[in-house]
Design a protein around this motif. Structure first.
Motif, PDB file in Angstrom:
ATOM      1  N   ILE A 114      -2.094  -1.599  -4.147  1.00 50.66           N
ATOM      2  CA  ILE A 114      -3.210  -0.653  -4.072  1.00 50.66           C
ATOM      3  C   ILE A 114      -2.704   0.677  -3.516  1.00 50.66           C
ATOM      4  O   ILE A 114      -1.626   0.741  -2.914  1.00 50.66           O
ATOM      5  CB  ILE A 114      -4.365  -1.191  -3.196  1.00 50.66           C
ATOM      6  CG1 ILE A 114      -3.906  -1.365  -1.743  1.00 50.66           C
ATOM      7  CG2 ILE A 114      -4.880  -2.516  -3.731  1.00 50.66           C
ATOM      8  CD1 ILE A 114      -5.040  -1.740  -0.803  1.00 50.66           C
ATOM      9  N   GLY A 115      -3.499   1.724  -3.710  1.00 50.43           N
ATOM     10  CA  GLY A 115      -3.100   3.044  -3.226  1.00 50.43           C
ATOM     11  C   GLY A 115      -1.747   3.426  -3.796  1.00 50.43           C
ATOM     12  O   GLY A 115      -1.421   3.102  -4.941  1.00 50.43           O
ATOM     13  N   GLU A 134      -6.500   6.982 -10.210  1.00 52.91           N
ATOM     14  CA  GLU A 134      -6.470   8.116  -9.277  1.00 52.91           C
ATOM     15  C   GLU A 134      -5.131   8.841  -9.314  1.00 52.91           C
ATOM     16  O   GLU A 134      -5.028  10.004  -8.938  1.00 52.91           O
ATOM     17  CB  GLU A 134      -6.739   7.625  -7.843  1.00 52.91           C
ATOM     18  CG  GLU A 134      -8.197   7.278  -7.578  1.00 52.91           C
ATOM     19  CD  GLU A 134      -8.374   6.345  -6.379  1.00 52.91           C
ATOM     20  OE1 GLU A 134      -9.506   5.868  -6.185  1.00 52.91           O
ATOM     21  OE2 GLU A 134      -7.394   6.086  -5.653  1.00 52.91           O
ATOM     22  N   ARG A 188     -11.571  -2.431  -7.928  1.00 46.62           N
ATOM     23  CA  ARG A 188     -11.610  -2.491  -6.463  1.00 46.62           C
ATOM     24  C   ARG A 188     -12.531  -3.622  -5.989  1.00 46.62           C
ATOM     25  O   ARG A 188     -12.195  -4.366  -5.075  1.00 46.62           O
ATOM     26  CB  ARG A 188     -12.113  -1.138  -5.944  1.00 46.62           C
ATOM     27  CG  ARG A 188     -11.769  -0.836  -4.524  1.00 46.62           C
ATOM     28  CD  ARG A 188     -11.793   0.660  -4.268  1.00 46.62           C
ATOM     29  NE  ARG A 188     -10.535   1.293  -4.640  1.00 46.62           N
ATOM     30  CZ  ARG A 188     -10.346   2.610  -4.690  1.00 46.62           C
ATOM     31  NH1 ARG A 188     -11.353   3.439  -4.423  1.00 46.62           N
ATOM     32  NH2 ARG A 188      -9.173   3.105  -5.015  1.00 46.62           N
ATOM     33  N   GLU A 233      -4.668  -2.686  -8.635  1.00 48.02           N
ATOM     34  CA  GLU A 233      -6.017  -2.125  -8.591  1.00 48.02           C
ATOM     35  C   GLU A 233      -6.161  -0.979  -9.585  1.00 48.02           C
ATOM     36  O   GLU A 233      -5.428   0.008  -9.537  1.00 48.02           O
ATOM     37  CB  GLU A 233      -6.331  -1.646  -7.174  1.00 48.02           C
ATOM     38  CG  GLU A 233      -7.801  -1.343  -6.991  1.00 48.02           C
ATOM     39  CD  GLU A 233      -8.046  -0.662  -5.663  1.00 48.02           C
ATOM     40  OE1 GLU A 233      -8.602  -1.307  -4.770  1.00 48.02           O
ATOM     41  OE2 GLU A 233      -7.675   0.518  -5.522  1.00 48.02           O
ATOM     42  N   ARG A 293       0.797  -1.235   0.000  1.00 53.82           N
ATOM     43  CA  ARG A 293       0.000   0.000   0.000  1.00 53.82           C
ATOM     44  C   ARG A 293       0.824   1.276   0.000  1.00 53.82           C
ATOM     45  O   ARG A 293       0.282   2.369  -0.023  1.00 53.82           O
ATOM     46  CB  ARG A 293      -0.914   0.009   1.240  1.00 53.82           C
ATOM     47  CG  ARG A 293      -1.857  -1.172   1.324  1.00 53.82           C
ATOM     48  CD  ARG A 293      -2.576  -1.192   2.647  1.00 53.82           C
ATOM     49  NE  ARG A 293      -1.619  -1.348   3.740  1.00 53.82           N
ATOM     50  CZ  ARG A 293      -1.794  -0.850   4.959  1.00 53.82           C
ATOM     51  NH1 ARG A 293      -2.872  -0.176   5.258  1.00 53.82           N
ATOM     52  NH2 ARG A 293      -0.872  -1.033   5.885  1.00 53.82           N
ATOM     53  N   SER A 315      -6.753   2.613  -8.289  1.00 55.74           N
ATOM     54  CA  SER A 315      -5.555   3.224  -7.699  1.00 55.74           C
ATOM     55  C   SER A 315      -4.652   3.807  -8.780  1.00 55.74           C
ATOM     56  O   SER A 315      -4.061   4.874  -8.598  1.00 55.74           O
ATOM     57  CB  SER A 315      -4.775   2.192  -6.882  1.00 55.74           C
ATOM     58  OG  SER A 315      -5.513   1.782  -5.761  1.00 55.74           O
TER      59      SER A 315
END
Lengths: 133, 130
Positions: free
Chosen positions: A41-42, A86, A117, A80, A10, A83
Motif C-alpha cells: 500500500i502507499g 494515486e 482499500r 491496493e 508501505r 495506491s
C-alpha cells in the motif's frame, strides 16, 4: 494450527531499508509453515514495479527476490488499487508474480490480487498477526 | 494475555522505544505476560551499552536493563539487522575478528525466527515504530 501472518509494505524500495528488511522477515518466516499474505500500500507499491535499475544509487537491487516468493509458498500478494492509481500506475507496471499450484499439476497462477482499500481492510481484519514495514 | 513486542526504531530519534517501555510496564502491571521483545531495523540500537544520554533526559538503556532484570524479559536483537549496524556481542566479536563489542547485559542476539515464533506463540504481537 497455522496463524495468518500479514506483512504490510508501505515504503518505497530504496531510500530506507524497510522494504529490504521486510523481505528478509518474509523469507525466514516462510520456513514456519504459516498462512502468509503480503500487502503493498502507499509507496509500498513501488517495491513491485518492473524494470528497476539500482546502478545509479550504488545499491544491490532486490527486485528479483519478489519473483521468487512463489517458490516459498508466498502467493497471496495484495496490491491496493487506490495506491496504484494515486501514483499513476497500473498492474502492467508491476512484475508478473506467479506461483505453481501443486494440486493442479503445477499450473502457473497469478500471485497478485488487486484489491480496493475497503476490500483490503476486510483482509486485514481476518489476520492473526500483522507486521507493518 | 501473552504479548510480544517488536521495536523497529532507534532510541531518541524516534519515540518507539519510549512507547514500548511504557506499554511493557502497563501490561506487566495488569498481569499480562511479556513473551518477548524483538528489536529490528534501527531498533537494534536500543541494545547498546555505550550510549551516554544527557543527564537531564530519560535513560532508555537503563530502563530496558532495569525492566529486564525485574521481570526476566526476553530481549532479542535481530542478528542480521545488528550486524549491518555494528551492534555486536562478545561471541560475534570473536567469531568475526572484531576488536570490540557493545551489546548491553540482558539483551541476546538471535535470528528472525525468534520474531516469527513470537508471532505464533503470543496472543498479540504489537509493533512499535516504522
Amino acid at each position: 494450527m497455522a496463524k495468518k501472518f500479514m506483512y504490510i509494505n508501505r515504503k518505497a524500495p530504496y531510500g530506507t531499508i524497510y522494504a529490504l528488511e521486510s523481505l528478509e522477515v518474509v523469507l525466514i518466516g516462510a520456513a514456519f509453515d504459516q498462512d502468509v499474505s503480503l500487502a503493498f500500500i502507499g509507496d509500498g507499491v513501488y517495491q513491485l514495479t518492473k524494470g528497476q535499475n539500482t546502478k545509479g544509487i550504488g545499491q544491490k537491487s532486490f527486485s528479483p527476490v519478489y519473483m521468487a516468493l512463489g517458490d516459498y509458498d508466498v502467493n497471496k500478494i495484495y496490491v491496493e488499487k487506490e495506491s496504484l492509481e494515486e501514483r499513476g500506475l497500473t498492474l502492467d507496471d508491476l512484475q508478473h508474480l506467479v506461483w505453481e499450484d501443486e494440486d493442479e499439476d503445477y499450473a502457473e497462477k497469478d500471485s497478485i490480487r488487486l484489491v480496493s482499500r475497503s476490500e483490503l481492510s476486510d483482509v486485514l481484519d481476518d489476520q492473526d498477526v500483522v507486521l507493518s514495514f | 494475555m501473552k504479548i510480544a513486542l517488536q521495536i523497529n526504531e532507534g532510541p531518541y530519534q524516534h519515540q518507539a522505544a519510549d512507547s514500548a517501555i511504557q506499554f511493557t510496564k502497563a501490561a506487566l502491571a495488569r498481569g499480562h505476560e511479556i513473551y518477548r521483545v524483538f528489536f529490528y531495523h534501527d531498533g537494534v540500537n536500543n541494545a547498546t551499552r555505550l550510549a551516554i544520554p544527557p543527564q537531564d533526559d530519560r535513560n532508555l538503556y537503563e530502563k530496558w536493563s532495569k525492566l529486564q532484570k525485574e521481570h526476566n524479559l526476553d530481549l532479542v536483537v535481530c542478528i542480521a539487522a545488528a550486524q549491518r549496524r555494528g551492534m555486536i556481542d562478545e561471541d560475534e566479536m570473536k567469531r568475526q575478528g572484531k576488536d570490540a563489542n557493545n551489546i548491553a547485559e540482558g539483551f541476546r542476539i538471535s535470528g528472525l525466527g525468534q520474531l516469527i515464533e513470537a508471532g505464533i506463540e503470543a496472543d498479540r504481537l504489537i509493533v512499535f515504530g516504522a
